[in-house]
Design a protein around this motif. Structure first.
Motif, mmCIF file in Angstrom:
data_model
loop_
_atom_site.group_PDB
_atom_site.id
_atom_site.type_symbol
_atom_site.label_atom_id
_atom_site.label_comp_id
_atom_site.label_asym_id
_atom_site.label_seq_id
_atom_site.Cartn_x
_atom_site.Cartn_y
_atom_site.Cartn_z
ATOM 1 N N ILE A 150 0.856 -1.182 0.000
ATOM 2 C CA ILE A 150 0.000 0.000 0.000
ATOM 3 C C ILE A 150 0.890 1.229 0.000
ATOM 4 O O ILE A 150 1.777 1.356 0.856
ATOM 5 C CB ILE A 150 -0.940 0.022 1.222
ATOM 6 N N ILE A 151 0.631 2.128 -0.945
ATOM 7 C CA ILE A 151 1.357 3.392 -1.025
ATOM 8 C C ILE A 151 0.316 4.508 -1.032
ATOM 9 O O ILE A 151 -0.513 4.582 -1.941
ATOM 10 C CB ILE A 151 2.223 3.466 -2.299
ATOM 11 N N THR A 152 0.342 5.355 -0.006
ATOM 12 C CA THR A 152 -0.647 6.415 0.131
ATOM 13 C C THR A 152 -0.137 7.482 1.087
ATOM 14 O O THR A 152 0.882 7.292 1.748
ATOM 15 C CB THR A 152 -1.989 5.837 0.630
ATOM 16 N N ARG A 153 -0.857 8.580 1.166
ATOM 17 C CA ARG A 153 -0.472 9.615 2.117
ATOM 18 C C ARG A 153 -1.154 9.402 3.467
ATOM 19 O O ARG A 153 -0.636 9.794 4.500
ATOM 20 C CB ARG A 153 -0.804 10.989 1.553
ATOM 21 N N LYS A 154 -2.344 8.769 3.466
ATOM 22 C CA LYS A 154 -3.054 8.466 4.713
ATOM 23 C C LYS A 154 -3.644 7.072 4.595
ATOM 24 O O LYS A 154 -4.237 6.730 3.581
ATOM 25 C CB LYS A 154 -4.221 9.439 4.931
ATOM 26 N N VAL A 155 -3.505 6.286 5.649
ATOM 27 C CA VAL A 155 -4.089 4.948 5.657
ATOM 28 C C VAL A 155 -4.889 4.758 6.941
ATOM 29 O O VAL A 155 -4.483 5.237 8.001
ATOM 30 C CB VAL A 155 -3.018 3.838 5.485
ATOM 31 N N GLN A 156 -6.031 4.096 6.815
ATOM 32 C CA GLN A 156 -6.875 3.801 7.970
ATOM 33 C C GLN A 156 -7.317 2.344 7.850
ATOM 34 O O GLN A 156 -7.779 1.914 6.787
ATOM 35 C CB GLN A 156 -8.088 4.715 7.988
ATOM 36 N N MET A 157 -7.152 1.591 8.933
ATOM 37 C CA MET A 157 -7.539 0.181 8.936
ATOM 38 C C MET A 157 -8.465 -0.099 10.106
ATOM 39 O O MET A 157 -8.144 0.239 11.237
ATOM 40 C CB MET A 157 -6.308 -0.718 9.058
ATOM 41 N N GLU A 158 -9.582 -0.725 9.810
ATOM 42 C CA GLU A 158 -10.500 -1.144 10.862
ATOM 43 C C GLU A 158 -10.003 -2.451 11.477
ATOM 44 O O GLU A 158 -9.064 -3.066 10.978
ATOM 45 C CB GLU A 158 -11.906 -1.333 10.284
ATOM 46 N N ASP A 159 -10.647 -2.893 12.549
ATOM 47 C CA ASP A 159 -10.334 -4.176 13.167
ATOM 48 C C ASP A 159 -10.595 -5.315 12.191
ATOM 49 O O ASP A 159 -11.442 -5.197 11.302
ATOM 50 C CB ASP A 159 -11.198 -4.397 14.411
ATOM 51 N N LYS A 160 -9.892 -6.405 12.354
ATOM 52 C CA LYS A 160 -10.060 -7.645 11.604
ATOM 53 C C LYS A 160 -9.660 -7.552 10.130
ATOM 54 O O LYS A 160 -10.051 -8.390 9.332
ATOM 55 C CB LYS A 160 -11.495 -8.163 11.723
ATOM 56 N N VAL A 161 -8.887 -6.559 9.756
ATOM 57 C CA VAL A 161 -8.386 -6.445 8.390
ATOM 58 C C VAL A 161 -7.266 -7.461 8.180
ATOM 59 O O VAL A 161 -6.461 -7.696 9.078
ATOM 60 C CB VAL A 161 -7.839 -5.013 8.142
ATOM 61 N N VAL A 162 -7.209 -8.044 6.990
ATOM 62 C CA VAL A 162 -6.092 -8.900 6.618
ATOM 63 C C VAL A 162 -5.223 -8.085 5.664
ATOM 64 O O VAL A 162 -5.680 -7.666 4.604
ATOM 65 C CB VAL A 162 -6.566 -10.198 5.925
ATOM 66 N N PHE A 163 -3.981 -7.841 6.061
ATOM 67 C CA PHE A 163 -3.047 -7.077 5.227
ATOM 68 C C PHE A 163 -1.691 -7.754 5.295
ATOM 69 O O PHE A 163 -1.148 -7.957 6.374
ATOM 70 C CB PHE A 163 -2.946 -5.629 5.704
#
Length: 137
Positions: A91-104
Motif C-alpha cells: 500500500i502506497i498512500t499519504r493516509k491509511v486507515q484500517m479497521e479491526d479484523k483487516v487482513v493485510f
C-alpha cells in the motif's frame, strides 16, 4: 455533460456477478461489486465492496476497500481498509486507515508530507522493480 474526476457521482460500476479479464482504465469515481482479473487505474476514487475481488494492481486518487485485492494499492490521497477487507500486496498512500479484523500482508508507505511521499514512493518502486526483475532471472 462531461464528468470531472472530482465528482462524487459514480461514473463506472462493475456490478455484482460481473467478471472482467484485462486491465481497466477509467475516468472518475468507480465502484466495484464484481471481479477483475487485471490492473485497475482511475484518476478518481474507488470503492471495492465486500463482495468484490481484484487480482491486479490498483491505482486511484483514494480507495475504500471492503473486498479482496491481490496486488499493490497506490492511492495518492488515502486508503481505508474496512473490517471485511483483505489486501495481499503493498500500500502506497499519504493516509491509511484500517479497521479491526483487516487482513493485510505487504509493505505500507504512508507519509503525509507530499515531497517526502513522492521521494520515498520513487525509491520503493525502484527497489521493487529491481527485486521483481531479480526474481524473474
Amino acid at each position: 455533460m462531461a464528468f470531472r474526476a472530482d465528482d462524487i457521482s459514480i461514473n463506472t460500476l462493475v456490478g455484482n456477478g460481473s467478471f472482467i479479464t484485462g486491465n481497466l482504465k477509467v475516468n472518475g469515481f468507480i465502484r466495484i461489486d464484481g471481479d477483475i482479473d487485471g490492473d485497475l487505474e482511475t484518476d478518481g476514487a474507488v470503492i471495492i465492496s465486500e463482495r468484490a475481488r481484484i487480482r491486479g494492481n490498483l491505482v486511484a486518487k483514494s480507495a475504500i476497500i471492503g473486498g479482496i485485492v491481490l496486488g499493490d494499492v497506490t492511492a495518492r490521497e488515502s486508503v481505508k481498509l474496512l473490517s471485511s477487507s483483505a489486501v495481499i500486496g503493498n500500500i502506497i498512500t499519504r493516509k491509511v486507515q484500517m479497521e479491526d479484523k483487516v487482513v493485510f500482508h505487504g509493505h505500507c508507505i504512508s507519509i503525509e508530507d507530499e515531497p517526502k511521499f513522492d521521494e520515498e514512493t520513487k525509491k520503493f518502486l525502484l527497489a521493487k522493480a529491481i527485486r521483481d526483475k531479480a526474481v524473474l532471472l
